[in-house]
Design a protein around this motif. Structure first.
Motif, short mmCIF file in Angstrom:
data_model
loop_
_atom_site.label_atom_id
_atom_site.label_comp_id
_atom_site.label_asym_id
_atom_site.label_seq_id
_atom_site.Cartn_x
_atom_site.Cartn_y
_atom_site.Cartn_z
N ASN A 110 1.02 -0.82 -0.21
CA ASN A 110 0.30 0.25 0.21
C ASN A 110 0.65 1.09 -0.34
O ASN A 110 2.10 1.22 0.24
CB ASN A 110 -0.68 0.11 1.56
CG ASN A 110 -1.72 -0.78 1.64
OD1 ASN A 110 -2.40 -1.41 0.41
ND2 ASN A 110 -2.00 -1.61 2.44
N THR A 111 0.30 2.26 -0.52
CA THR A 111 1.24 3.56 -0.16
C THR A 111 -0.03 4.54 0.36
O THR A 111 -0.98 5.07 -0.93
CB THR A 111 0.73 3.96 -1.71
OG1 THR A 111 2.39 3.39 -2.26
CG2 THR A 111 2.05 5.71 -1.97
N ARG A 112 0.33 5.02 1.03
CA ARG A 112 -0.59 6.20 1.89
C ARG A 112 -0.34 7.81 1.11
O ARG A 112 0.55 7.86 0.94
CB ARG A 112 -0.46 6.20 3.57
CG ARG A 112 -1.23 7.26 4.16
CD ARG A 112 -2.65 6.86 4.01
NE ARG A 112 -3.53 7.62 5.18
CZ ARG A 112 -4.63 7.69 5.07
NH1 ARG A 112 -4.93 6.76 4.06
NH2 ARG A 112 -5.05 8.24 5.82
N ILE A 113 -0.73 8.02 -0.20
CA ILE A 113 -0.66 9.39 -0.43
C ILE A 113 -1.23 10.61 1.07
O ILE A 113 -2.52 10.56 1.39
CB ILE A 113 -1.59 9.91 -1.53
CG1 ILE A 113 -1.36 8.96 -2.06
CG2 ILE A 113 -1.50 10.74 -1.99
CD1 ILE A 113 -0.08 8.48 -2.91
N VAL A 114 -0.71 11.65 1.20
CA VAL A 114 -0.65 12.75 2.12
C VAL A 114 -0.42 14.02 1.83
O VAL A 114 1.01 14.82 0.94
CB VAL A 114 -0.20 12.45 3.38
CG1 VAL A 114 -0.46 13.56 4.21
CG2 VAL A 114 0.06 10.91 4.27
N ASN A 115 -1.38 15.24 0.96
CA ASN A 115 -1.49 15.84 0.23
C ASN A 115 -1.72 16.67 0.74
O ASN A 115 -2.68 17.88 1.91
CB ASN A 115 -2.82 15.56 -0.65
CG ASN A 115 -1.91 17.18 -2.13
OD1 ASN A 115 -1.63 18.57 -1.40
ND2 ASN A 115 -2.56 17.02 -2.83
N VAL A 116 -0.35 17.24 1.08
CA VAL A 116 -0.17 18.22 2.92
C VAL A 116 -0.76 19.89 2.90
O VAL A 116 -1.32 20.44 3.45
CB VAL A 116 1.20 18.63 3.43
CG1 VAL A 116 1.77 19.37 4.18
CG2 VAL A 116 1.86 17.40 4.24
N SER A 117 -0.44 20.27 0.84
CA SER A 117 -1.27 21.33 0.97
C SER A 117 -2.70 21.14 0.71
O SER A 117 -3.33 22.68 0.82
CB SER A 117 -0.54 21.77 -0.04
OG SER A 117 -0.33 21.14 -1.70
N ALA A 118 -3.03 20.49 -0.01
CA ALA A 118 -5.10 20.32 0.42
C ALA A 118 -5.37 19.74 1.91
O ALA A 118 -6.70 19.94 1.47
CB ALA A 118 -4.92 19.47 -1.08
N GLY A 119 -5.13 19.16 2.66
CA GLY A 119 -5.43 18.16 3.57
C GLY A 119 -6.18 17.52 3.09
O GLY A 119 -6.90 17.80 4.04
N ILE A 120 -5.22 16.39 2.45
CA ILE A 120 -6.48 15.69 2.97
C ILE A 120 -5.04 13.96 2.42
O ILE A 120 -4.16 13.94 2.19
CB ILE A 120 -6.78 15.31 1.10
CG1 ILE A 120 -6.79 15.15 -0.27
CG2 ILE A 120 -8.24 16.47 1.72
CD1 ILE A 120 -6.97 15.31 -1.55
N ALA A 121 -5.61 12.89 2.80
CA ALA A 121 -4.96 12.23 2.86
C ALA A 121 -5.38 10.63 1.98
O ALA A 121 -7.08 10.40 2.82
CB ALA A 121 -4.33 11.17 4.28
N TYR A 122 -5.52 9.38 1.32
CA TYR A 122 -6.14 8.41 1.44
C TYR A 122 -4.88 7.99 1.04
O TYR A 122 -3.60 7.56 0.62
CB TYR A 122 -6.60 8.43 0.23
CG TYR A 122 -6.21 9.65 -1.04
CD1 TYR A 122 -5.52 9.14 -1.65
CD2 TYR A 122 -6.50 10.60 -1.37
CE1 TYR A 122 -4.60 9.66 -3.15
CE2 TYR A 122 -5.95 11.85 -2.06
CZ TYR A 122 -5.25 11.02 -2.78
OH TYR A 122 -4.45 12.69 -3.77
N THR A 123 -5.05 5.95 1.32
CA THR A 123 -4.38 5.03 0.46
C THR A 123 -4.46 4.11 -0.69
O THR A 123 -5.84 3.93 -0.69
CB THR A 123 -4.45 3.58 1.69
OG1 THR A 123 -4.31 4.75 2.89
CG2 THR A 123 -3.49 2.47 1.97
#
Length: 687
Positions: A110-123
């Motif tokens: 799995n890869t956890r995507i953390v978009n810091v500048s948008a404030g969202i995360a999903y795997t």
């Protein structure tokens, strides 16, 4: 030779560059990759300080954790790709407000995507993903296995002061077609699954909530669809589209559009389950870089010379639109446009001659550009329609210019619609184009344009970043990639048919609507290999009335400078000055009678024209003027229903036209000041 059947449905994502990259060069081949950006190899880090900083300093409260997939702290991450301001870094222990940060945290498969500048995360269910952040201020794209996933964070709801902000926005600007069973049936799309939405008011289409149980605290609209494709020409016919919003938040949401070779409905549900929203940090940025426009190596000498002339001219070429040329095939025994029995052809040709002469007399200036429109064909029934073809003989008579022979160059706007963009008919030909249904018709179009020989300013599918065109994203499953794929398909057909005289214009409207990131213009850019000129469309309808106790109508008008400085600034953020601009549609109105006295703003229209020429003729032109190589005035009105009781003529909502056309009885004598402003402007324009 390029083979269009190999174009990927996810045209704007996949890269044939190094294993994983932040952005793909727009100089791509058969995979259809188009987004601008320098190729940047992805760098993974196992630096313990970086991983600890992410989980113990940036997000020590577990905001980015995904316990279900075993990603809770630094010890769970095997490696990370940390993208900061356009590059991957090996060490990251300092987050500031000026940084655009995306993190890809790999754990197992799995890869956890953390978009810091948008404030969202999903795997995402893969440890090997390709990432495209070239237009990360609008959307990010990821590919893995047989999947292409586009993700955008949206915060542009303009209806927050209304009683139903989400219902209005979603019902008008987001879901009216994808959530419509009639639309899916008409377009040959099978609905595999979708959330049950609440419809208290059928006319509003989408109000209330989507699924409130799929993810606690969130309101989910999800659609699992399959584009029917018996010939197997579409690489990724399965779509899973999800709108994810917090229950009490009517302003912001995340849009995910997944396309794949097989049904990934359960996979999309798992991605939604792992979604988290948290406070954003830093700032979103763009890494789009189209480079300089390229000449088509296949151009004939006249077209190459005209393109070079456009690039270097100090004076804009002018034209005015009045009529669309007929596209041939007008009925039994009348399929030859030169046939004397073809009364439709003769009628439009005679009217076009008259209007052209009238406008040139008013201007004191001959056309350098002759604009016209056509589309795939006529008729709402897509199985039985009248095909429209290239009006070869009429184009030679009314245009036939090459930039040096004293005749106007043809600007040919071609649109992927059969019903003149009547989107409420709930149908679009875009999916049939993907299936190859129109390939032979497109080949005939290509051969006729090639036979025309003279340069053609070929403007395909203008104003795509809207909600009123059949080829807009709202009509194509919220996926602008379908626009770029079909654009490339037609371009490649033209190349295969030996077309050597088309200069392709990419023409978004100046202000995108629906109000969104996913539908912004750059999401529709087909790539530098497929575009030669920028097109501009910006109107000043000038339909104002005085505001009691406030601004007068004249004070509310935007000048030509204001309209096109704003467009230049928007373009300049993404395209260098080497990209020339054709203002393919523009006008300033004089006041429509649906909002007050007809022509009440004639004086401010004349001022607009005078100020426009002052800008064009300035001793030291502004940067935005230097980019403009052509201007086409849209010499047509917008009409409403009903008649004006004083004139007994159809109501004009926006009065953009400045002279009568054959058979019309409107009075334009009140626009003599506008006529004088044009004539004075042209008299001294090139002196």
């Amino acid at each position: 030779m390029k083979k269009f059947f190999s174009l990927l449905l996810g045209a704007t994502m996949l890269c044939c560059c190094a294993a994983t990259a932040v952005g793909c060069s727009s100089d791509k081949g058969d995979d259809g990759s188009t987004q601008g950006g320098n190729e940047i190899e992805k760098v993974y880090t196992t630096d313990s300080d970086t991983l600890k900083y992410i989980f113990e300093n940036m997000y020590k409260d577990g905001q980015i954790a995904d316990a279900k997939n075993g990603i809770e702290d630094a010890a769970d991450v095997e490696k990370a790709a940390v993208f900061v301001n356009g590059e991957y870094v090996k060490n990251f222990t300092d987050m500031t407000s000026r940084k655009d940060v995306k993190m890809e945290l790999v754990s197992g498969e799995n890869t956890r995507i953390v978009n810091v500048s948008a404030g969202i995360a999903y795997t995402l269910p893969s440890a090997a993903i390709e990432s495209d952040y070239s237009i990360a201020h609008l959307r990010s794209q990821y590919s893995y296995d047989d999947v292409i996933l586009s993700v955008s964070y949206e915060s542009g709801n303009p209806y927050m002061n209304t009683s139903d902000p989400w219902g209005i926005y979603a019902g008008e600007w987001l879901l009216p077609h994808i959530d419509n069973d009639e639309f899916c049936k008409n377009c040959g799309i099978t609905v595999l699954n979708k959330t049950e939405n609440v419809y208290p008011d059928k006319d509003k289409r989408v109000v209330g909530h989507g699924d409130l149980e799929m993810k606690p605290g969130y309101d989910i609209y999800m659609y699992a669809l399959q584009i029917q494709d018996e010939e197997k020409t579409i690489e990724r016919p399965f779509y899973n589209v999800a709108v994810i919003k917090q229950v009490d938040d009517d302003k912001t949401f995340t849009l995910m559009v997944m396309k794949s070779k097989s049904d990934k409905t359960e996979e999309m549900k798992e991605i939604i389950a792992g979604y988290n929203k948290f406070t954003s940090r830093g700032q979103v940025k763009s890494y789009f870089n189209p480079g300089d426009p390229k000449e088509d190596p296949n151009w004939n000498e006249e077209t190459k010379a005209y393109f070079e002339q456009l690039q270097t001219t100090q004076y804009a070429n002018w034209g005015a639109f009045s009529y669309s040329m007929p596209g041939g095939y007008f009925g039994e025994g009348k399929d030859d446009e030169t046939n004397p029995l073809n009364s439709t052809y003769k009628n439009i040709l005679d009217k076009s001659r008259q209007v052209k002469q009238t406008v040139e007399d008013i201007w004191g200036h001959t056309y350098e550009i002759y604009p016209t429109y056509t589309h795939i064909g006529g008729g709402v029934d897509y199985t039985n329609y009248t095909p429209h073809n290239f009006p070869l003989a009429m184009a030679r008579e009314l245009a036939g210019g090459d930039g040096s022979n004293g005749k106007p160059v043809l600007q040919f706007t071609y649109q992927f619609t059969l019903n003149n963009n009547l989107v409420n008919d709930e149908v679009t030909p875009m999916f049939d184009i993907m299936r190859g249904k129109y390939d032979e018709q497109f080949r005939k179009l290509a051969r006729d344009i090639r036979e025309y020989h003279y340069p053609v300013l070929f403007r395909l599918n203008n104003e795509m970043n809207t909600d009123w065109t059949s080829y807009s994203g709202i009509m194509t499953l919220l996926d602008p990639d379908i626009f770029t794929m079909t654009w490339q398909r037609l371009y490649n057909i033209f190349t295969e048919e030996g077309v050597d005289n088309c200069i392709w214009i990419w023409n978004p409207i100046a202000v995108s609507c629906p109000y969104s990131s996913w539908g912004e213009d750059l999401c529709y850019f087909p790539g530098t290999d497929y575009v030669h000129l920028l097109g501009g469309t910006n109107y000043e309808m000038n339909n104002y009335n005085d505001i009691p106790g406030g601004a007068t109508a004249e004070e509310q008008i935007l000048s030509f400078k204001e309209c096109y400085t704003s467009l230049y600034n928007k373009n300049h953020e993404n395209f260098p000055d080497t990209w020339s601009l054709i203002i393919a549609e523009t006008a300033c109105g004089s006041g429509g009678d649906a909002s007050g006295a007809l022509g009440r703003n004639a004086a401010s229209q004349a001022k607009y024209v005078r100020d426009m020429f002052a800008e064009l003729k300035a001793e030291e032109p502004a940067a935005y003027i230097k980019q403009i190589k052509g201007i086409v005035w849209f010499n047509c009105n917008d009409y409403g229903t009903g008649t004006n009781p004083d004139t007994n003529l159809q109501i004009i909502t926006n009065r953009l036209q400045f002279c009568n056309k054959p058979g019309e009885n409107y009075n334009y004598d009140d626009l003599k000041e506008t006529w004088e402003a044009f004539k004075e402007g042209f008299t001294n324009y090139k002196k």
